[in-house]
Design a protein around this motif. Structure first.
Motif, PDB file in Angstrom:
ATOM      1  N   TRP A 171       5.534   7.415  -0.980  1.00 29.18           N
ATOM      2  CA  TRP A 171       5.761   8.298   0.166  1.00 29.18           C
ATOM      3  C   TRP A 171       4.794   7.943   1.295  1.00 29.18           C
ATOM      4  O   TRP A 171       3.643   7.560   1.059  1.00 29.18           O
ATOM      5  CB  TRP A 171       5.564   9.760  -0.228  1.00 29.18           C
ATOM      6  N   ARG A 172       5.284   8.104   2.515  1.00 29.45           N
ATOM      7  CA  ARG A 172       4.501   7.741   3.686  1.00 29.45           C
ATOM      8  C   ARG A 172       3.355   8.731   3.926  1.00 29.45           C
ATOM      9  O   ARG A 172       3.592   9.929   4.053  1.00 29.45           O
ATOM     10  CB  ARG A 172       5.402   7.709   4.920  1.00 29.45           C
ATOM     11  N   GLU A 179       0.816  -1.206   0.000  1.00 25.76           N
ATOM     12  CA  GLU A 179       0.000   0.000   0.000  1.00 25.76           C
ATOM     13  C   GLU A 179       0.854   1.262   0.000  1.00 25.76           C
ATOM     14  O   GLU A 179       0.840   2.044  -0.949  1.00 25.76           O
ATOM     15  CB  GLU A 179      -0.947  -0.015   1.205  1.00 25.76           C
ATOM     16  N   ALA A 180       1.599   1.494   1.082  1.00 23.36           N
ATOM     17  CA  ALA A 180       2.394   2.710   1.232  1.00 23.36           C
ATOM     18  C   ALA A 180       3.439   2.472   2.313  1.00 23.36           C
ATOM     19  O   ALA A 180       3.278   1.596   3.169  1.00 23.36           O
ATOM     20  CB  ALA A 180       1.506   3.897   1.599  1.00 23.36           C
ATOM     21  N   PRO A 238      -4.010   5.169   2.107  1.00 21.09           N
ATOM     22  CA  PRO A 238      -3.948   6.050   0.933  1.00 21.09           C
ATOM     23  C   PRO A 238      -5.344   6.496   0.508  1.00 21.09           C
ATOM     24  O   PRO A 238      -6.299   5.703   0.540  1.00 21.09           O
ATOM     25  CB  PRO A 238      -3.299   5.174  -0.138  1.00 21.09           C
ATOM     26  N   ASN A 252       5.346  -0.443  -3.722  1.00 21.68           N
ATOM     27  CA  ASN A 252       4.086   0.016  -3.127  1.00 21.68           C
ATOM     28  C   ASN A 252       3.303   0.856  -4.125  1.00 21.68           C
ATOM     29  O   ASN A 252       3.864   1.362  -5.103  1.00 21.68           O
ATOM     30  CB  ASN A 252       4.354   0.886  -1.883  1.00 21.68           C
ATOM     31  N   GLU A 311      -4.988  10.015  -4.234  1.00 22.66           N
ATOM     32  CA  GLU A 311      -3.555   9.695  -4.231  1.00 22.66           C
ATOM     33  C   GLU A 311      -3.286   8.415  -5.029  1.00 22.66           C
ATOM     34  O   GLU A 311      -2.301   8.328  -5.769  1.00 22.66           O
ATOM     35  CB  GLU A 311      -3.065   9.542  -2.793  1.00 22.66           C
ATOM     36  N   LEU A 324       1.976   3.793  -3.270  1.00 19.58           N
ATOM     37  CA  LEU A 324       2.511   5.124  -3.001  1.00 19.58           C
ATOM     38  C   LEU A 324       3.968   5.014  -2.579  1.00 19.58           C
ATOM     39  O   LEU A 324       4.313   4.174  -1.749  1.00 19.58           O
ATOM     40  CB  LEU A 324       1.722   5.824  -1.886  1.00 19.58           C
TER      41      LEU A 324
END
Length: 282
Positions: free
Chosen positions: A185-186, A136-137, A193, A181, A197, A183
């Motif tokens: 970025w966290r 996911e992220a 998310p 992932n 995004e 994304l």
């Protein structure tokens, strides 16, 4: 109060300069300060009736006509903001290699998440691997280290992969795994998310898959399913092979979910066996 001097003054003082001056002084002593003539004068009309001097007339003729007022400038239309999805698609398609894609993602200006992230978390493992895992992220540990799945959930993932003979650190493409992932970025507070995004970064993810060219993909969690399959509901989707980005994909529950819900590990084990069988057939 006004004073008057006329020939009717007693003693005919008009011809006697000294007598006239004495009479004037006498009237001033009485409070008369303005001279008056034989007939009353309307002094309020004097300003309008006074002839204009030649100098004043010349100035009036020379004075330029007042400049016409400029029309109010029309407000400038607001500049249209670029569509972030289209911008992401253009940037992703310009990448001819994974290194190009990494640079394009790191420079992408339209996702606010990059402002608060320490690192752009691109990938881990071997890009030659047959299997690609999409999470996911990044979480806190991933953001600090710059690699996906390195926290507690990542450690559990490594044990799950080892159970079916896979290892992200293996130099053997048959046993290796490539991980990324949705994304890079966290999100703040490790939140999920957001749909916008996911849509924004989806072109990068699709290009990532095209460049890595895996034989199969595992989608870990709802965000990965939303990005690749445009579906959510991981507990309903898990364990069912589908097609995404032109490749066979297997949705699975995220290792972080398994840490919170250990009873779900039975279903996760069944999904791993399904994955092992699919790779053995390929």
């Amino acid at each position: 109060m006004g004073f008057a001097v006329s020939e009717d003054w007693p003693g005919n003082w008009a011809g006697d300069w000294h007598a006239a001056l004495a009479a004037l002084a006498w009237q001033v002593d009485l409070g008369a300060v303005d001279p008056v003539g034989e007939a009353p004068v309307d002094r309020y009309a004097l300003a309008d009736a006074a002839p204009q001097s030649a100098a004043a007339a010349g100035q009036a003729r020379a004075a330029p006509a007042p400049a016409p007022r400029e029309a109010a400038a029309a407000p400038r239309p607001a500049e249209a903001r670029p569509d972030p999805v289209e911008a992401a698609r253009a940037a992703a398609m310009s990448a001819q290699s994974l290194d190009d894609l990494r640079e394009a993602m790191a420079a992408f200006p339209h996702c606010d998440l990059r402002q608060g992230a320490r690192n752009t978390v691109f990938s881990d493992g071997s890009p030659r691997a047959r299997l690609m895992i999409i999470g996911e992220a990044p979480g806190r540990e991933e953001d600090l280290e710059g690699r996906p799945f390195v926290g507690r959930a990542g450690q559990l993932l490594d044990r799950m992969l080892a159970a079916i003979g896979l290892d992200r650190a293996s130099p053997d493409a048959e046993r290796a795994v490539y991980i990324t992932n949705v994304l890079p970025w966290r999100p703040p507070g490790n939140r999920e998310p957001e749909p916008a995004e996911i849509a924004m970064m989806r072109p990068f993810l699709q290009r990532h898959v095209d460049l890595a060219d895996p034989e199969a993909i595992v989608l870990m969690g709802n965000a990965a399913c939303a990005a690749v399959l445009e579906k959510r509901g991981i507990l309903r989707l898990r364990g069912q092979w589908a097609e995404g980005f032109g490749r066979p994909v297997l949705p699975m529950t995220h290792p972080a979910f398994l840490l919170r819900q250990p009873h779900a590990k039975r279903e996760a084990w069944a999904d791993l066996l399904s994955l092992k069988a699919r790779l053995a057939k390929a």
